[in-house]
Design a protein around this motif. Structure first.
Motif, short mmCIF file in Angstrom:
data_model
loop_
_atom_site.label_atom_id
_atom_site.label_comp_id
_atom_site.label_asym_id
_atom_site.label_seq_id
_atom_site.Cartn_x
_atom_site.Cartn_y
_atom_site.Cartn_z
N ILE A 74 15.14 -6.83 6.04
CA ILE A 74 14.41 -5.63 6.47
C ILE A 74 13.00 -5.68 5.89
O ILE A 74 12.82 -5.93 4.69
N ALA A 75 12.02 -5.46 6.77
CA ALA A 75 10.63 -5.29 6.32
C ALA A 75 10.09 -4.08 7.05
O ALA A 75 10.11 -4.04 8.29
N LEU A 76 9.68 -3.08 6.31
CA LEU A 76 9.10 -1.91 6.98
C LEU A 76 8.01 -1.28 6.11
O LEU A 76 7.99 -1.44 4.89
N SER A 77 7.11 -0.57 6.79
CA SER A 77 6.03 0.12 6.09
C SER A 77 5.88 1.52 6.66
O SER A 77 5.94 1.71 7.88
N VAL A 78 5.68 2.47 5.75
CA VAL A 78 5.57 3.89 6.13
C VAL A 78 4.14 4.36 5.85
O VAL A 78 3.61 4.10 4.76
N ILE A 79 3.55 5.06 6.81
CA ILE A 79 2.18 5.57 6.63
C ILE A 79 2.24 7.03 6.19
O ILE A 79 2.86 7.86 6.85
N LEU A 80 1.58 7.32 5.06
CA LEU A 80 1.57 8.70 4.55
C LEU A 80 0.15 9.12 4.20
O LEU A 80 -0.70 8.27 3.87
N TYR A 81 -0.08 10.43 4.21
CA TYR A 81 -1.37 10.99 3.77
C TYR A 81 -1.09 12.05 2.70
O TYR A 81 -1.28 13.25 2.95
N PRO A 82 -0.61 11.63 1.54
CA PRO A 82 -0.20 12.61 0.52
C PRO A 82 -1.39 13.23 -0.20
O PRO A 82 -2.48 12.66 -0.21
N ASP A 83 -1.12 14.35 -0.83
CA ASP A 83 -2.11 14.93 -1.71
C ASP A 83 -2.24 14.00 -2.92
O ASP A 83 -1.28 13.34 -3.31
N LYS A 124 17.32 -9.12 -8.03
CA LYS A 124 16.46 -8.30 -7.17
C LYS A 124 16.91 -8.37 -5.71
O LYS A 124 17.07 -9.44 -5.14
N VAL A 125 17.09 -7.19 -5.11
CA VAL A 125 17.51 -7.13 -3.71
C VAL A 125 16.43 -6.46 -2.86
O VAL A 125 16.43 -6.59 -1.64
N CYS A 126 15.50 -5.77 -3.50
CA CYS A 126 14.48 -5.02 -2.76
C CYS A 126 13.18 -4.98 -3.55
O CYS A 126 13.20 -4.75 -4.76
N GLY A 127 12.08 -5.21 -2.84
CA GLY A 127 10.75 -5.13 -3.46
C GLY A 127 9.89 -4.13 -2.70
O GLY A 127 10.08 -3.93 -1.49
N ILE A 128 8.98 -3.51 -3.41
CA ILE A 128 8.15 -2.46 -2.80
C ILE A 128 6.68 -2.70 -3.13
O ILE A 128 6.33 -2.98 -4.28
N LEU A 129 5.86 -2.61 -2.10
CA LEU A 129 4.41 -2.77 -2.29
C LEU A 129 3.72 -1.55 -1.71
O LEU A 129 3.77 -1.31 -0.50
N ILE A 130 3.09 -0.76 -2.58
CA ILE A 130 2.39 0.44 -2.13
C ILE A 130 0.89 0.17 -2.16
O ILE A 130 0.36 -0.26 -3.18
N GLU A 131 0.24 0.38 -1.02
CA GLU A 131 -1.20 0.16 -0.95
C GLU A 131 -1.85 1.49 -0.56
O GLU A 131 -1.44 2.12 0.40
N THR A 132 -2.87 1.87 -1.36
CA THR A 132 -3.52 3.16 -1.09
C THR A 132 -5.01 2.97 -0.88
O THR A 132 -5.60 2.01 -1.38
N ASP A 133 -5.60 3.88 -0.14
CA ASP A 133 -7.05 3.93 -0.02
C ASP A 133 -7.45 5.32 -0.52
O ASP A 133 -7.19 6.33 0.15
N ILE A 134 -8.01 5.35 -1.72
CA ILE A 134 -8.36 6.64 -2.35
C ILE A 134 -9.85 6.61 -2.66
O ILE A 134 -10.33 5.67 -3.30
N ARG A 135 -10.59 7.61 -2.17
CA ARG A 135 -12.02 7.69 -2.49
C ARG A 135 -12.34 9.05 -3.06
O ARG A 135 -12.04 10.06 -2.41
N THR A 136 -12.90 9.01 -4.26
CA THR A 136 -13.24 10.22 -5.01
C THR A 136 -12.22 11.36 -4.81
O THR A 136 -12.52 12.39 -4.22
N ASP A 137 -11.01 11.06 -5.29
CA ASP A 137 -9.93 12.06 -5.28
C ASP A 137 -9.39 12.43 -3.92
O ASP A 137 -8.56 13.32 -3.78
N LYS A 138 -9.85 11.75 -2.88
CA LYS A 138 -9.29 12.04 -1.54
C LYS A 138 -8.47 10.83 -1.11
O LYS A 138 -8.96 9.69 -1.12
N VAL A 139 -7.20 11.08 -0.77
CA VAL A 139 -6.34 9.98 -0.33
C VAL A 139 -6.57 9.77 1.17
O VAL A 139 -6.22 10.62 1.98
N ASN A 140 -7.15 8.64 1.50
CA ASN A 140 -7.32 8.34 2.94
C ASN A 140 -5.99 7.93 3.55
O ASN A 140 -5.67 8.32 4.66
N TYR A 141 -5.22 7.13 2.81
CA TYR A 141 -3.86 6.83 3.23
C TYR A 141 -3.08 6.19 2.09
O TYR A 141 -3.67 5.69 1.13
N ALA A 142 -1.77 6.22 2.23
CA ALA A 142 -0.88 5.44 1.35
C ALA A 142 0.10 4.74 2.29
O ALA A 142 0.65 5.38 3.19
N VAL A 143 0.24 3.45 2.09
CA VAL A 143 1.22 2.69 2.89
C VAL A 143 2.31 2.21 1.93
O VAL A 143 2.02 1.57 0.93
#
Ligand code: BTN
Length: 261
Positions: A74-83, A124-143
């Motif tokens: 399984i390979a999947l990525s979720v797009i979020l725009y969290p605070d 290890k059965v599962c690995g997670i890679l979180i990539e974020t784009d954050i500019r001056t305290d504003k989260v553009n996205y988190a994957v």
């Protein structure tokens, strides 16, 4: 496993989530689901869209490593725009959701190696890679990218550096990826909603209690610095506190842990 067919519609039909999985994009083969998700997130696609792939040709791991995704995994990525206040909990909620969903589908006991590897019997059965784009305290996205070894044998895992396993190895039989994916997205949805409506304390506590790392003798590599000692605790912001033999307590924000015993 012939009946282990996947498609966007199949995954979508099985879901009753509110945010995560409100739209599924399934591809037979991609370079990296995180790469595709980041491109989509840059175009402000709605929150909760999930990119799933049957295979990745350039799967990426943490610390610039590569990640193996042959067919059957399984390979999947979720797009979020969290605070911004929630970002520190994403690692916890993703690894906890993966651990809980694997246990619920297989009945196997799962633990988490700080910060977010999911282990079965120490492998290890599962690995997670979180990539974020954050500019001056504003989260553009988190994957949030999640890779789970499902129907893959020991031979295919032999090239992997860390001690690894798969669900089929541990259960001695093939598993339905569809079941694992839908359970994973349901758990992520539940935990993400609880993060948005609470201070994150419950997710932190559940994640902390599942960490195999605490109380163990560890070696942590953080950039060019190596810390050795006992992993004493984790802070609510996710940092690992390692007590060295000199008695000093070191706070590690990001790094790679090797369990010494
Ligand atoms: C690690 O343990 O090093 C993290 C591995 C993360 C792999 C997943 S698979 C789905 C997503 N797409 C990628 O290219 N990587 C993540």
């Amino acid at each position: 496993m012939k009946e282990d067919f996947l498609s966007s519609a199949l995954i979508q039909n099985d879901l009753d989530t509110r945010i995560i999985g409100r739209k599924i994009h399934y591809f037979q083969s991609v370079t990296s689901t995180n790469e595709l998700a980041k491109q989509e997130a840059g175009q402000q696609t709605p929150e909760g869209i999930v990119i799933v792939a049957g295979q990745q040709t350039q799967g990426r791991g943490r610390l610039k490593r590569s990640w193996l995704t042959p067919e059957g995994n399984i390979a999947l990525s979720v797009i979020l725009y969290p605070d911004i206040s929630i970002v520190k909990y994403l690692i916890m909620m993703a690894s906890l959701a993966a651990a809980l969903s694997i246990t619920s589908v297989t009945g196997l006991e799962t633990r988490i190696k700080w910060p977010n590897d999911v282990l079965i019997k120490g492998r290890k059965v599962c690995g997670i890679l979180i990539e974020t784009d954050i500019r001056t305290d504003k989260v553009n996205y988190a994957v949030i990218g999640i890779g789970i070894n499902v129907n893959i044998g020991t031979e295919e895992l032999s090239g992997v550096q860390t001690a690894a396993t798969s669900l089929s190895i541990e259960t001695s039989g093939e598993l339905s990826r569809l079941k694992v994916i839908t359970e994973l997205l349901r758990e992520m949805d539940r935990l993400y909603i609880s993060l948005s409506s609470s201070s994150g304390g419950e997710v932190y506590e559940e994640w902390r209690d599942r960490l195999v790392t605490l109380g163990s003798e560890v070696r942590v590599t953080a950039g060019n610095t190596v810390y050795e000692g006992i992993a004493e605790s984790v802070d609510p912001d996710g940092s690992l506190l390692v007590r060295g033999s000199d008695g000093k307590l070191n706070r590690v924000v990001a790094g790679d842990v090797t369990l010494r015993r």
